[in-house]
Scaffold this active site. Sequence first.
Site, short mmCIF file in Angstrom:
data_model
loop_
_atom_site.label_atom_id
_atom_site.label_comp_id
_atom_site.label_asym_id
_atom_site.label_seq_id
_atom_site.Cartn_x
_atom_site.Cartn_y
_atom_site.Cartn_z
N ASP A 54 -5.43 7.15 -3.40
CA ASP A 54 -4.24 7.87 -3.82
C ASP A 54 -4.58 9.00 -4.81
OD1 ASP A 54 -1.28 7.69 -3.63
OD2 ASP A 54 -1.39 7.39 -5.79
N ASP A 101 10.21 -8.01 8.50
CA ASP A 101 10.55 -9.03 7.50
C ASP A 101 10.44 -10.40 8.17
OD1 ASP A 101 11.58 -10.44 5.40
OD2 ASP A 101 13.67 -9.81 5.72
N ASP A 118 7.15 -7.86 5.05
CA ASP A 118 6.14 -8.64 4.34
C ASP A 118 4.91 -8.87 5.21
OD1 ASP A 118 6.95 -10.77 6.09
OD2 ASP A 118 8.65 -11.14 4.75
N HIS A 156 4.31 7.99 4.76
CA HIS A 156 5.44 7.45 3.99
C HIS A 156 6.00 8.45 2.98
CE1 HIS A 156 1.91 7.14 1.57
NE2 HIS A 156 2.65 6.91 0.51
O1 TEU Z 1 1.52 10.75 -3.27
C1 TEU Z 1 1.06 11.83 -4.01
C2 TEU Z 1 1.92 12.99 -4.03
O2 TEU Z 1 1.44 14.05 -4.34
C3 TEU Z 1 3.36 12.82 -3.73
O3 TEU Z 1 4.00 12.49 -4.89
C4 TEU Z 1 3.94 14.05 -3.17
O4 TEU Z 1 4.03 15.04 -4.14
C5 TEU Z 1 5.31 13.74 -2.69
O5 TEU Z 1 5.25 12.59 -1.94
C6 TEU Z 1 5.86 14.88 -1.88
O6 TEU Z 1 5.66 14.68 -0.55
C7 TEU Z 1 0.93 9.52 -3.52
C8 TEU Z 1 1.61 8.46 -2.67
O7 TEU Z 1 1.37 8.71 -1.33
C9 TEU Z 1 3.06 8.41 -3.02
O8 TEU Z 1 3.78 7.53 -2.20
C10 TEU Z 1 3.17 8.00 -4.46
O9 TEU Z 1 4.51 8.05 -4.86
C11 TEU Z 1 2.33 8.89 -5.38
O10 TEU Z 1 1.02 9.13 -4.87
C12 TEU Z 1 2.14 8.23 -6.72
O11 TEU Z 1 1.28 7.14 -6.60
#
Ligand code: TEU
Length: 608
Positions: free
Chosen positions: A237, A58, A66, A367
């Site tokens: 994604d 940050d 950021d 993440h």
């Molecule tokens: O993640 C896709 C996804 O399949 C996740 O929702 C997964 O099921 C979950 O994280 C279990 O581990 C992608 C992105 O990486 C995630 O951060 C997003 O929330 C999601 O798409 C929606 O855009």
Amino acid sequence: MKWCLKLLLAVPLLAACAHTAVPTTPAKPGPLGNTAAPRRAWWKEVVVYQVYPRSFQDSDNNGVGDIRGIISRLDYIKSLGVNVVWLNPVYQSPNDDAGYDISDYRAIMSEMGSMADFDALLRGLHQRGIKLVMDLVVNHTSDEHSWFQQSRSSRNNPYRDYYHWWPAEKGTPAKRWSFFDEEGSAWRFDSTTSAYYLHYFSRKQPDLKWENPRVRQEIYDIMRFWFEKGVDGFRMDVIPFISKDTTFPPIQAKNPPEYIAYYANGPRLHEYLREMNREVLSKYDVMTVGEAGGVAVEDALKFIADDRHELQTFFQFEVVDHWGRREDNFLYPDSTDRSLPELKGIFTKWDSVVAQDGWGTVFLGNHDQSRMVSRYGNDSPQHRKTSAKMLHTLLLTMRATPYIYNGDEIGMANIRFTDIRDYRDLMTINFYQRLAREGGDLREFLTAQAEVSRDNGRTPMQWSADSNAGFTGGIPWIRINLDYRTVNVAAAERDTSSVLHYFRRMIQLRKSEPVLVYGRYQLLDRENPDVFAYTRSLNGRTLMVALSFSPAGGRTALPTGYTAGRTLMNNLAESPVQGGQLLLRPYQAVVLELKQDVAGRVNGQGGN
Ligand code: TEU
């Protein structure tokens, strides 16, 4: 080589280019090393560092990481030796799903800075010879995107057909589960036009209708916008979800893996990817990685084979889905699902794809996952450092492009929240609410989330022992792991035996040994429950990697016909080599050079 020359001009410091060319025919093949190397490409030779911007640094004390914060850490990123940064979404977003709900693809989220800041970040990375990969989130937008605002306003709006609508007069649509919705359904009734819209993720993330050619052109324009700025690639994604069966039939499947056919991998998926490649990707020297959960190994080459002209690589999720999470509901752990032989089998199966064509990726954290050391290693004070180094040895010695998640380079561990109020991830919060309404077992759920929640991987980067770990002067948006007093970058810089120093050395080893990038991979000792061992071979040179996944250590043998040569990497001081045996201490990892012994050379036999 041409690409190398191009890259040398653009990125003078990229050490991957400093290698001499990799000949494809081995001089004197040993039994482990007689296949041709894959074709070279810069994106096969890089190491990618994933920066989760909300939690990295940050700069203005609002508690949220950021872009200026990332800029202030560029020399640190450079010092790691990585060649590419993948940045999670920083686009304009109401942040329902931490930026994966985008309301303007050509603007920067205000709490993360401005477009001028973004341009400065890109310049700063390029000046340091580091490329930038952005997140492309185009299965869905935010419901606050102007397209959706228009689309929901009337049935005749020109944007109506940008999303999947089911008119109420057709009856209730067939059940589709949402990953994130607090009521569970992926259909949301919208009274303005008396219709349901589809949202696989939260109700604030309506799915785009790729069947509409105008939608696809809009997306290609967005991609061009970022490529013209100089961005070097996209992580895409949930890419298999862009094509679905738009008749939305009732789900007949019984088992969870079969569900995916109703949600993703639809009939036009490859047509769309080829079109995207033809119209946009083929015009730029960029890298692509699709997030491709649910793609079976048999279908992998349809996405990544060279002559398909679709994607270069994708993330497969079998590895991270195998270890310690229930298959039918990722929100709960599964302690029975931690077999090392099975894990090895998954890595080996996926390697066999790239032995033919295409290219792989390898990751153990991101993440969406809990922390790698807590999950695959051991985050007790005794084993944290050794096991984190062992896992980095794995990541950096596979035949695949490695993705390292920020914080893993210092061995950051799970925070293990016990109070629902500490959570920030809508996935945890919405499921908790649903369970509370349905009278489910909340205590069991919280115990489970402490191990597997996505927030475990999203706590702020631990820079120092100063207040808030040096992440912010304000109140952090999510709690910081209290172990920051000992687990932090500053302490790791001072300690020559730290995970950080080891990680840097491992990256240098990968960069200086083409065999670790391109060499043939061969699994050894498949059924060994404690040790993951394999060889990498190229041009008559063979390295052996042996990794203990156990607090009890483990033992394995050198392949028949080989003796141990130089030790190129060892995460402990003691050598495990005892004649033809390796006696590994808890979580020990070694990379050894193998020499063919005389008998092996004479009869050309041996190997496993
Ligand atoms: O993640 C896709 C996804 O399949 C996740 O929702 C997964 O099921 C979950 O994280 C279990 O581990 C992608 C992105 O990486 C995630 O951060 C997003 O929330 C999601 O798409 C929606 O855009």
